[in-house]
Scaffold this motif. Structure first.
Motif, PDB file in Angstrom:
ATOM      1  N   TYR A 538     -34.032   3.893  -9.632  1.00 55.98           N
ATOM      2  CA  TYR A 538     -32.979   4.448 -10.440  1.00 55.98           C
ATOM      3  C   TYR A 538     -33.384   5.836 -10.973  1.00 55.98           C
ATOM      4  N   ALA A 539     -34.490   6.306 -10.328  1.00 54.51           N
ATOM      5  CA  ALA A 539     -34.744   7.638 -10.497  1.00 54.51           C
ATOM      6  C   ALA A 539     -33.901   8.608  -9.661  1.00 54.51           C
ATOM      7  N   ASP A 540     -33.836   8.016  -8.224  1.00 53.41           N
ATOM      8  CA  ASP A 540     -33.056   8.438  -7.379  1.00 53.41           C
ATOM      9  C   ASP A 540     -31.414   8.133  -7.471  1.00 53.41           C
ATOM     10  N   LEU A 541     -31.074   7.355  -8.453  1.00 49.01           N
ATOM     11  CA  LEU A 541     -29.644   6.929  -8.569  1.00 49.01           C
ATOM     12  C   LEU A 541     -28.687   8.030  -8.509  1.00 49.01           C
ATOM     13  N   GLU A 542     -28.837   9.103  -9.295  1.00 49.12           N
ATOM     14  CA  GLU A 542     -27.755  10.312  -9.415  1.00 49.12           C
ATOM     15  C   GLU A 542     -27.686  10.853  -7.967  1.00 49.12           C
ATOM     16  N   GLN A 547     -24.608  11.525  -2.866  1.00 53.53           N
ATOM     17  CA  GLN A 547     -24.707  11.644  -1.618  1.00 53.53           C
ATOM     18  C   GLN A 547     -23.554  10.539  -0.811  1.00 53.53           C
ATOM     19  N   TYR A 548     -23.572   9.368  -1.383  1.00 50.48           N
ATOM     20  CA  TYR A 548     -22.515   8.275  -1.057  1.00 50.48           C
ATOM     21  C   TYR A 548     -21.188   8.594  -1.387  1.00 50.48           C
ATOM     22  N   LEU A 549     -20.796   9.423  -2.485  1.00 50.39           N
ATOM     23  CA  LEU A 549     -19.625   9.796  -2.865  1.00 50.39           C
ATOM     24  C   LEU A 549     -19.047  10.848  -1.557  1.00 50.39           C
ATOM     25  N   LEU A 561     -21.131   0.728   3.159  1.00 49.41           N
ATOM     26  CA  LEU A 561     -21.851   1.014   2.234  1.00 49.41           C
ATOM     27  C   LEU A 561     -23.025   0.173   1.608  1.00 49.41           C
ATOM     28  N   LYS A 562     -22.487  -1.282   1.515  1.00 53.74           N
ATOM     29  CA  LYS A 562     -23.335  -2.388   1.261  1.00 53.74           C
ATOM     30  C   LYS A 562     -24.423  -2.503   2.294  1.00 53.74           C
ATOM     31  N   ARG A 563     -23.923  -2.438   3.503  1.00 56.65           N
ATOM     32  CA  ARG A 563     -25.049  -2.456   4.636  1.00 56.65           C
ATOM     33  C   ARG A 563     -26.077  -1.238   4.535  1.00 56.65           C
ATOM     34  N   ILE A 564     -25.525  -0.270   4.261  1.00 53.82           N
ATOM     35  CA  ILE A 564     -26.566   0.817   4.172  1.00 53.82           C
ATOM     36  C   ILE A 564     -27.531   0.697   2.963  1.00 53.82           C
ATOM     37  N   VAL A 565     -26.838   0.476   1.932  1.00 53.01           N
ATOM     38  CA  VAL A 565     -27.820   0.240   0.481  1.00 53.01           C
ATOM     39  C   VAL A 565     -28.766  -0.990   0.827  1.00 53.01           C
ATOM     40  N   LYS A 631     -19.421   1.964 -10.019  1.00 53.03           N
ATOM     41  CA  LYS A 631     -18.743   2.499 -11.055  1.00 53.03           C
ATOM     42  C   LYS A 631     -18.495   3.940 -10.870  1.00 53.03           C
ATOM     43  N   VAL A 632     -18.993   4.562  -9.966  1.00 48.43           N
ATOM     44  CA  VAL A 632     -18.586   5.955  -9.483  1.00 48.43           C
ATOM     45  C   VAL A 632     -17.870   6.154  -8.212  1.00 48.43           C
ATOM     46  N   LEU A 633     -18.330   5.372  -7.389  1.00 46.53           N
ATOM     47  CA  LEU A 633     -17.710   5.617  -6.086  1.00 46.53           C
ATOM     48  C   LEU A 633     -16.379   4.935  -5.885  1.00 46.53           C
ATOM     49  N   ILE A 634     -16.261   3.817  -6.592  1.00 48.46           N
ATOM     50  CA  ILE A 634     -15.069   2.897  -6.062  1.00 48.46           C
ATOM     51  C   ILE A 634     -14.211   2.981  -7.382  1.00 48.46           C
TER      52      ILE A 634
END
Length: 634
Positions: A538-542, A547-549, A561-565, A631-634
């Protein structure tokens, strides 16, 4: 809004980030409190067994307290690094360095006090359950729940001091650099991870060497190898994460067929950065997990001690008399009477032991006087103990080393010159089975042919063995003749004696207590390891969101995205655990040298249990993490 209210809102706003840290701290407080309840319980009286239980729990208190100290220090320092942007905003609006330090202090104390309250509350709720489990494992009557104010005070004061000290210490860790640096702390592009080929090779050599030494250790070499192996494993593991793993990823990047396939470009490229950024965290999780696995696994392996005892004590009751005093007839009569009164069926066998002088020997550890028994008597003991006997009759000048413990190992080849007639005998092997347990004989002896035994002269003792079907039936018998199941050969008595049922019960009670302590301490370590993973994620969440956006703008689908995550989370969660399991497997291979029986089943069960727990934790965190990304990407 007051300043304390502002600090409280900061904690609540970041509750997702602090959740694992808070719960791990609360769990540590709970276990510490439960052990304190046991230590100060009035029904746990001062006895040999119960005193050992209390001492083990006191040791566990110290272990958990020091571990909690370093766990909290690491956690807080990680959180501070992720909040630089927030600190920049506060300072831009006029907050002074002193106010910022006070804010960090208040936040840490709020979390700490909350963890203490929740931990003690959970201890009160689950205390009765732990007392029920503990009373069974400690082999004492059912313990009623008793709230000790000493336990409550010790836990509260100990952890208040811990959080207070760390809160004061962390105020010196707050760095207020230039505002531009604070604002850009999460947006600066990461530097290309560098790797040292030399250190990568050193890592591989250290790990391979430590694994080899652990796998080939014996009971004789274990004491000399254990510290070097631990040291090489720790250093090798650190360089594995900081150097070797990144080096392997860079090799994968050079494989174009693999690197340019579908989303591997993103996954593999991120791996090098992830491994380098999280190297210290991976290292800590691996070491902490290895300690937890080994602690629980080592004590779980003690389940085989029952069968081990059967091999080490062929006669359930062994008695050796030094001379023909009337006291020996009285003692043997008491043993038979007590067994009869307890309705324990038994068989007896008596045999002579001769003590002969040794003029010289090629075995530098050979004593001047050796106990000697005949091959026929040795065979009879093995048969009455229901051992499989495959050894061939000895030749006249051939002898066996008399094994007094299944794990004893020595130089098989040795020549003895006996003082009587300057007879030379050759020892080429040890007996397959234990003849007498180690408590009954002062020196390692010899098994000789019947003819040679009859020719030898020397002081003689008589061994009387009582063979009973169930070893446990002898527990707590003949307490006026033995102390805790044994009367050693060197004690001030004219006899030596063993009661294997009592010895087994004492040994199992000790190991059961150690297992009870290790399970809870291991759980604390394992949950703490999961916490490291959680708040690092969660420290790297932002950063991940940005990056993913960016990647989704050029066509990344939700499925991809799910596969990469998932792949990246698999790396984060299972690389340190798999490395810890590998470390533990080789540690258990070294532990196997202490047993003549296999402990593989116990090891598999322990490691499988921890691995399944990690899988469940992984799927839970994966679902939560993907939900936050959407929440941010989709």
């Amino acid at each position: 809004m007051t300043f304390p209210q502002f600090a409280y809102r900061n904690v609540v706003r970041n509750k997702r980030t602090y959740a694992a840290y808070f719960l791990s701290s609360a769990f540590s407080v709970m276990i510490f409190f439960v052990y304190a309840l046991f230590i100060f319980h009035p029904d746990i009286k001062n006895g040999v067994t119960n005193l050992a239980a209390v001492q083990l729990m006191i040791a566990a208190e110290f272990i958990m307290y020091f571990f909690s100290f370093f766990f909290v220090i690491y956690s807080v320092s990680t959180f501070l690094k992720t909040r630089k942007r927030e600190f920049g905003i506060l300072m831009m609006h006029g907050m002074t360095k002193r106010q910022l330090n006070w804010l960090v202090f208040l936040e840490n104390m709020m979390i700490g006090i909350g963890a203490i309250i929740v931990g003690i509350g959970l201890g009160l709720i689950t205390g009765k359950l732990f007392f029920m489990i503990g009373s069974v494992m400690l082999d004492i009557e059912t313990l009623s729940f008793h709230l000790s104010w000493k336990a409550l005070g010790l836990t509260t004061v100990a952890f208040l001091l811990l959080f207070l000290f760390i809160s004061l210490f962390t105020t010196f860790m707050v760095r207020t650099n230039k505002l531009i640096d604070l604002f850009q702390s999460g947006q600066k592009p990461k530097k290309e991870p560098k790797v040292s080929i030399f250190l990568s090779i050193i890592s591989a050599i250290l790990l391979i060497a430590s694994y080899y030494l652990a796998a080939t250790t014996t009971i004789m070499t274990l004491i000399y190898r254990i510290l070097p192996v631990i040291g090489m494993t720790i250093i090798g593991t650190y360089f594995f994460y900081t150097q070797l793993s990144v080096f392997i990823i860079k090799l994968l990047q050079k494989n174009r067929l693999l690197f340019w396939r579908k989303t591997n470009l993103i996954t593999i490229s991120n791996l090098a950065y992830r491994l380098k950024d999280n190297a210290r965290m991976f290292f800590m999780v691996t070491i902490v997990s290895t300690v937890a696995f080994c602690a629980v696994g080592t004590l779980a392996s003690m389940n085989v001690i029952n069968k081990q005892f059967e091999a080490d004590y062929p006669a359930e009751i062994g008695y050796i008399a030094e001379n023909d005093k009337p006291i020996h007839e009285q003692n043997l009569q008491q043993i038979e009477t007590e067994l009869t009164n307890k309705q324990v069926s038994y068989k007896t066998y008596q045999m002579p032991i001769k003590y002969v002088e040794v003029a010289s020997s090629t075995d530098k550890y050979a004593p001047e006087i050796l106990p000697v028994v005949s091959f026929t008597d040795y065979k009879k003991i093995a048969e009455m103990a229901n051992f499989d006997f495959m050894e061939k009759q000895l030749k006249e000048k051939q002898v066996f080393g008399m094994k007094t413990h299944q794990l004893e190992v020595g130089d098989e080849n040795a020549t003895y010159t006996l003082t009587q007639g300057s007879v030379k005998v050759q020892r080429n092997n040890y007996t397959e089975h234990v003849v007498f347990p180690k408590e009954l004989l002062e020196n390692e002896g010899l098994v000789v042919s019947d003819k040679l035994f009859n020719e030898l002269e020397g002081n003689k003792e008589i061994f009387t063995g009582f063979f009973i079907k169930e070893m446990k039936e002898t527990n707590k018998l003949f307490e006026n003749l033995v102390t805790e199941g044994t009367m050693w050969h060197y004690e001030d008595k004219p006899y030596a004696m063993t009661v294997s049922g009592t010895l087994l019960e004492n040994q199992m009670s000790l190991f059961t207590m150690m297992l009870f302590v290790a399970l809870l301490v291991g759980a604390v370590f394992f949950i703490a390891a999961g916490s490291f993973l959680y708040f690092r994620l969660y420290a790297d969440l932002e950063y991940d969101r940005r990056q993913y956006l960016t990647i989704m703008k050029v066509g990344l689908t939700e499925k991809e995205l799910k596969r990469i995550v998932t792949r990246q989370l698999l790396l984060l969660f299972f690389v340190p655990i798999i490395v810890a399991i590998i470390h533990s497997i080789f540690a258990f291979m070294a532990l196997q040298s202490y047993f003549t029986l296999s402990i593989a089943n116990e090891m598999v069960m322990v490691l499988a249990g921890f691995f399944i727990a990690q899988v469940i934790y992984f799927f839970f965190i994966r679902s939560q993490y993907l939900r936050n990304l959407r929440k941010v990407l989709i």
